[in-house]
Design a protein around this motif. Structure first.
Motif, short mmCIF file in Angstrom:
data_model
loop_
_atom_site.label_atom_id
_atom_site.label_comp_id
_atom_site.label_asym_id
_atom_site.label_seq_id
_atom_site.Cartn_x
_atom_site.Cartn_y
_atom_site.Cartn_z
N ALA A 60 -5.94 2.88 -2.32
CA ALA A 60 -5.34 1.73 -3.02
C ALA A 60 -4.88 0.73 -1.95
O ALA A 60 -3.81 0.87 -1.37
CB ALA A 60 -4.17 2.16 -3.89
N SER A 61 -5.72 -0.26 -1.68
CA SER A 61 -5.49 -1.17 -0.55
C SER A 61 -4.20 -1.96 -0.69
O SER A 61 -3.62 -2.39 0.31
CB SER A 61 -6.67 -2.13 -0.41
N TRP A 62 -3.70 -2.14 -1.93
CA TRP A 62 -2.49 -2.92 -2.11
C TRP A 62 -1.28 -2.24 -1.48
O TRP A 62 -0.30 -2.91 -1.13
CB TRP A 62 -2.21 -3.16 -3.60
N VAL A 63 -1.33 -0.91 -1.29
CA VAL A 63 -0.20 -0.20 -0.70
C VAL A 63 0.05 -0.70 0.72
O VAL A 63 1.19 -0.98 1.11
CB VAL A 63 -0.43 1.32 -0.71
N ALA A 64 -0.99 -0.82 1.52
CA ALA A 64 -0.84 -1.29 2.89
C ALA A 64 -0.31 -2.72 2.92
O ALA A 64 0.45 -3.08 3.82
CB ALA A 64 -2.19 -1.22 3.61
N ALA A 65 -0.66 -3.52 1.93
CA ALA A 65 -0.18 -4.90 1.88
C ALA A 65 1.30 -4.97 1.52
O ALA A 65 2.01 -5.88 1.95
CB ALA A 65 -1.00 -5.71 0.88
N ARG A 66 1.78 -4.00 0.74
CA ARG A 66 3.19 -4.01 0.31
C ARG A 66 4.10 -3.25 1.26
O ARG A 66 5.31 -3.48 1.27
CB ARG A 66 3.33 -3.38 -1.09
N PHE A 67 3.54 -2.34 2.04
CA PHE A 67 4.34 -1.51 2.94
C PHE A 67 3.90 -1.81 4.38
O PHE A 67 3.00 -1.20 4.92
CB PHE A 67 4.14 -0.02 2.62
N SER A 68 4.59 -2.76 5.01
CA SER A 68 4.19 -3.24 6.34
C SER A 68 5.15 -2.74 7.40
O SER A 68 5.80 -3.51 8.10
CB SER A 68 4.15 -4.78 6.35
N SER A 69 5.25 -1.42 7.52
CA SER A 69 6.14 -0.81 8.52
C SER A 69 5.50 0.46 9.05
O SER A 69 5.80 1.56 8.60
CB SER A 69 7.51 -0.50 7.91
N PRO A 70 4.60 0.34 10.04
CA PRO A 70 3.93 1.53 10.58
C PRO A 70 4.90 2.58 11.11
O PRO A 70 4.63 3.78 11.02
CB PRO A 70 3.06 0.95 11.71
N LEU A 71 6.05 2.14 11.66
CA LEU A 71 7.01 3.07 12.23
C LEU A 71 7.53 4.05 11.19
O LEU A 71 7.79 5.22 11.48
CB LEU A 71 8.17 2.30 12.85
N TYR A 72 7.67 3.59 9.93
CA TYR A 72 8.28 4.41 8.89
C TYR A 72 7.27 4.87 7.83
O TYR A 72 7.68 5.45 6.83
CB TYR A 72 9.41 3.64 8.21
N ALA A 73 6.00 4.63 8.03
CA ALA A 73 5.01 5.00 7.02
C ALA A 73 5.04 6.50 6.71
O ALA A 73 4.86 6.91 5.56
CB ALA A 73 3.61 4.59 7.47
N SER A 74 5.30 7.32 7.73
CA SER A 74 5.31 8.77 7.51
C SER A 74 6.56 9.25 6.78
O SER A 74 6.64 10.42 6.37
CB SER A 74 5.20 9.51 8.85
N GLU A 75 7.56 8.37 6.60
CA GLU A 75 8.81 8.74 5.95
C GLU A 75 8.81 8.43 4.45
O GLU A 75 9.81 8.67 3.78
CB GLU A 75 9.98 7.99 6.61
N TRP A 76 7.68 7.93 3.92
CA TRP A 76 7.64 7.48 2.53
C TRP A 76 6.44 8.03 1.79
O TRP A 76 5.40 8.32 2.38
CB TRP A 76 7.62 5.94 2.48
N VAL A 77 6.61 8.17 0.47
CA VAL A 77 5.52 8.58 -0.41
C VAL A 77 5.42 7.58 -1.56
O VAL A 77 6.35 6.82 -1.84
CB VAL A 77 5.75 10.00 -0.99
N VAL A 78 4.27 7.60 -2.22
CA VAL A 78 4.08 6.85 -3.46
C VAL A 78 4.15 7.84 -4.61
O VAL A 78 3.42 8.84 -4.63
CB VAL A 78 2.73 6.11 -3.48
N ALA A 79 5.08 7.61 -5.55
CA ALA A 79 5.16 8.40 -6.78
C ALA A 79 4.37 7.65 -7.84
O ALA A 79 4.69 6.49 -8.15
CB ALA A 79 6.61 8.58 -7.21
N ALA A 80 3.34 8.27 -8.38
CA ALA A 80 2.47 7.60 -9.33
C ALA A 80 2.31 8.45 -10.59
O ALA A 80 2.21 9.68 -10.53
CB ALA A 80 1.10 7.35 -8.71
#
Length: 251
Positions: A60-80
């Protein structure tokens, strides 16, 4: 009833929808996707899938557009999916806030979740992230949140975030440090408190404070510091290592 106290029993239909279950937990009425901090989910009802931000962005390419923080990407999940997701944080107060075409910077470890209508960016202030746009987000605080208008100086440990105002500058109270022998020694070893170092806010906006100086460890900050040490020469790196050993011994 537990110990003579009547307590409510919740199910999927009776749980609040996008509201607090109690002061320490919030029930998200999920109908689509939310960004949720790892470890914040304590229970859920319904058909819900959790996937890491990087994993979800691959489909889902829109996730990368909405979450612009590579440093914290591993600290977050998407609940769908569809259902109710309950989030909490160490028994801290949990509150929901609504941004309306706003700009809010918040301590990363206190941000528990936010709607995908908001965009997250990495702040220039280490340990903080910035939410931009319109939507709901959830944040924890050690005690009730205090809202203050600049001009204002905040203890870095008690600072929760700031909205619609410029990023703060750092202020050092050298007079206080000079008057306090122990403060001077601690400052030499990198140990600081709100008495000698503060964040200085100016201009219009709102500053959010929590009623405590207790912090949650931010593991991503270690990665940031390590990446910056590559800029040091051998002598400077050795001096930094020596100071860190001294600081560890003092603590």
């Amino acid at each position: 009833m537990i110990d003579g106290i009547e307590t409510p029993t919740w199910d999927a239909s009776s749980l609040p929808a996008d509201d607090n279950v109690n002061p320490y937990a919030f029930s998200i009425a999920l109908a689509g996707e939310w960004f949720v901090s790892k470890g914040a989910m304590i229970a859920y009802y319904g058909n819900v899938e959790f996937a890491g931000v990087s994993q979800y962005a691959s489909r889902a390419s829109w996730v990368a557009a909405r979450f612009s923080s590579p440093l914290y990407a591993s600290e977050w999940v998407v609940a769908a999916g569809q259902g109710k997701v309950i989030v909490a944080d160490r028994g801290y107060d949990v509150n929901s806030y609504d941004l309306d075409e706003g700009n809010l910077t918040i301590k990363q470890t206190n941000l528990l979740g936010f709607q995908t209508s908001l965009e997250l960016k990495q702040s220039i202030v280490p340990g903080f992230v910035t939410l931009i746009g319109t939507g709901k987000f959830l944040a924890s605080s050690n005690g009730p949140v205090i809202f203050v208008e600049p001009p204002f100086r905040a203890d870095p440990d008690a600072l929760l975030g700031w909205a619609d105002c410029p990023s703060p500058s750092q202020h050092y109270d050298h007079h206080w440090m000079a008057q306090s022998f122990m403060a001077g020694i601690q400052g030499m070893f990198g140990r600081e408190s709100g008495e000698e170092r503060q964040y200085d806010f100016t201009g219009a906006g709102t500053v959010l404070m929590q009623s405590s100086e207790q912090l949650r460890v931010d593991g991503a900050l270690m990665k940031l510091v390590e990446s910056q040490t590559n800029l040091l020469d051998a002598q400077s790196a050795g001096a930094l290592g020596h100071r860190l050993v001294q600081r560890s011994q003092q603590q």
